[in-house]
Write a protein that holds these residues in place. Structure first.
Motif, PDB file in Angstrom:
ATOM      1  N   UNK A 175       0.835  -1.191   0.000  1.00  0.00           N
ATOM      2  CA  UNK A 175       0.000   0.000   0.000  1.00  0.00           C
ATOM      3  C   UNK A 175       0.875   1.248   0.000  1.00  0.00           C
ATOM      4  N   UNK A 176       0.303   2.309  -0.529  1.00  0.00           N
ATOM      5  CA  UNK A 176       0.921   3.638  -0.467  1.00  0.00           C
ATOM      6  C   UNK A 176      -0.117   4.545   0.168  1.00  0.00           C
ATOM      7  N   UNK A 177       0.240   5.136   1.306  1.00  0.00           N
ATOM      8  CA  UNK A 177      -0.683   5.988   2.052  1.00  0.00           C
ATOM      9  C   UNK A 177      -0.357   7.442   1.751  1.00  0.00           C
ATOM     10  N   UNK A 178      -1.349   8.175   1.281  1.00  0.00           N
ATOM     11  CA  UNK A 178      -1.196   9.579   0.921  1.00  0.00           C
ATOM     12  C   UNK A 178      -2.465  10.292   1.383  1.00  0.00           C
ATOM     13  N   UNK A 179      -2.987  11.243   0.632  1.00  0.00           N
ATOM     14  CA  UNK A 179      -4.259  11.867   1.020  1.00  0.00           C
ATOM     15  C   UNK A 179      -5.403  10.863   0.907  1.00  0.00           C
ATOM     16  N   UNK A 180      -5.155   9.757   0.252  1.00  0.00           N
ATOM     17  CA  UNK A 180      -6.056   8.611   0.171  1.00  0.00           C
ATOM     18  C   UNK A 180      -5.232   7.366   0.422  1.00  0.00           C
ATOM     19  N   UNK A 181      -5.589   6.288  -0.234  1.00  0.00           N
ATOM     20  CA  UNK A 181      -4.824   5.049  -0.126  1.00  0.00           C
ATOM     21  C   UNK A 181      -4.709   4.428  -1.510  1.00  0.00           C
ATOM     22  N   UNK A 182      -3.598   3.750  -1.752  1.00  0.00           N
ATOM     23  CA  UNK A 182      -3.351   3.107  -3.039  1.00  0.00           C
ATOM     24  C   UNK A 182      -2.848   1.691  -2.815  1.00  0.00           C
ATOM     25  N   UNK A 183      -3.258   0.786  -3.687  1.00  0.00           N
ATOM     26  CA  UNK A 183      -2.644  -0.534  -3.769  1.00  0.00           C
ATOM     27  C   UNK A 183      -1.482  -0.357  -4.740  1.00  0.00           C
ATOM     28  N   UNK A 184      -0.295  -0.766  -4.343  1.00  0.00           N
ATOM     29  CA  UNK A 184       0.919  -0.485  -5.103  1.00  0.00           C
ATOM     30  C   UNK A 184       1.637  -1.777  -5.501  1.00  0.00           C
ATOM     31  N   UNK A 185       2.050  -1.853  -6.769  1.00  0.00           N
ATOM     32  CA  UNK A 185       2.786  -2.999  -7.288  1.00  0.00           C
ATOM     33  C   UNK A 185       4.032  -2.503  -8.015  1.00  0.00           C
ATOM     34  N   UNK A 186       5.185  -3.086  -7.696  1.00  0.00           N
ATOM     35  CA  UNK A 186       6.440  -2.773  -8.378  1.00  0.00           C
ATOM     36  C   UNK A 186       6.973  -4.016  -9.052  1.00  0.00           C
ATOM     37  N   UNK A 187       7.529  -3.827 -10.240  1.00  0.00           N
ATOM     38  CA  UNK A 187       8.152  -4.920 -11.004  1.00  0.00           C
ATOM     39  C   UNK A 187       9.519  -4.461 -11.469  1.00  0.00           C
ATOM     40  N   UNK A 188      10.581  -5.130 -10.992  1.00  0.00           N
ATOM     41  CA  UNK A 188      11.944  -4.801 -11.415  1.00  0.00           C
ATOM     42  C   UNK A 188      12.178  -5.274 -12.835  1.00  0.00           C
ATOM     43  N   UNK A 189      12.793  -4.423 -13.638  1.00  0.00           N
ATOM     44  CA  UNK A 189      13.186  -4.789 -14.988  1.00  0.00           C
ATOM     45  C   UNK A 189      14.627  -5.277 -14.997  1.00  0.00           C
ATOM     46  N   UNK A 190      15.464  -4.670 -14.145  1.00  0.00           N
ATOM     47  CA  UNK A 190      16.848  -5.066 -13.917  1.00  0.00           C
ATOM     48  C   UNK A 190      17.291  -4.413 -12.610  1.00  0.00           C
TER      49      UNK A 190
END
Length: 142
Positions: free
Chosen positions: A27-42
């Motif tokens: 999650x990313x908490x800001x003025x709201x909330x976000x579901x967050x996904x990261x994918x490494x390329x290298x």
């Protein structure tokens, strides 16, 4: 038999944590909330996607990030991005970027703090350059 199972489980977890962890979800908490996904390329490039809610807004954002090490586990990143959202009943299209810092623990946990200035089109909803777009991320790495 119990020793064999314990040895197998320990070996499995050591091997799992020794491999590169190319994904992170949280999650990313800001003025709201976000579901967050990261994918490494290298080792130095990755993609990040977020689905967020808050202040009568639903948004989907994506960023390309360059990741730079500072010390062991501690990194900073920067990159361009874009977003699509709904504010009340208006569609918002935005471009912007992200800059932030993160710490990757020895366990598969990542904490980050970032700022995402965005310039929005297609709505009376203001562009977001201020502190409302600062976020705290908490992600599980796998």
């Amino acid at each position: 038999m119990k020793k064999t199972i314990v040895i197998f489980l320990v070996s499995f977890f050591v091997a799992a944590f020794a491999n590169a962890q190319d994904n992170a979800l949280g999650v990313r908490l800001t003025s709201g909330a976000e579901v967050s996904y990261q994918r490494s390329l290298n080792d130095i490039n990755r993609l990040e996607f977020n689905l967020g809610w808050g202040w009568n807004t639903t948004s989907l954002t994506g960023f390309y990030q360059w990741v730079n090490p500072i010390t062991e586990g501690f990194k900073w990143y920067i990159g361009p991005g874009a977003g699509l959202g709904l504010f009340n009943s208006s569609t918002i299209i935005g471009i912007g970027g992200t800059v932030g810092i993160e710490y990757n623990f020895a366990i598969p946990l990542q904490l980050s703090l970032d700022w995402r200035p965005m310039f929005n089109f297609g709505s009376s909803h203001d562009s977001n350059y201020g502190s409302a777009n600062v976020g705290l991320g908490i992600r599980y790495k796998f």
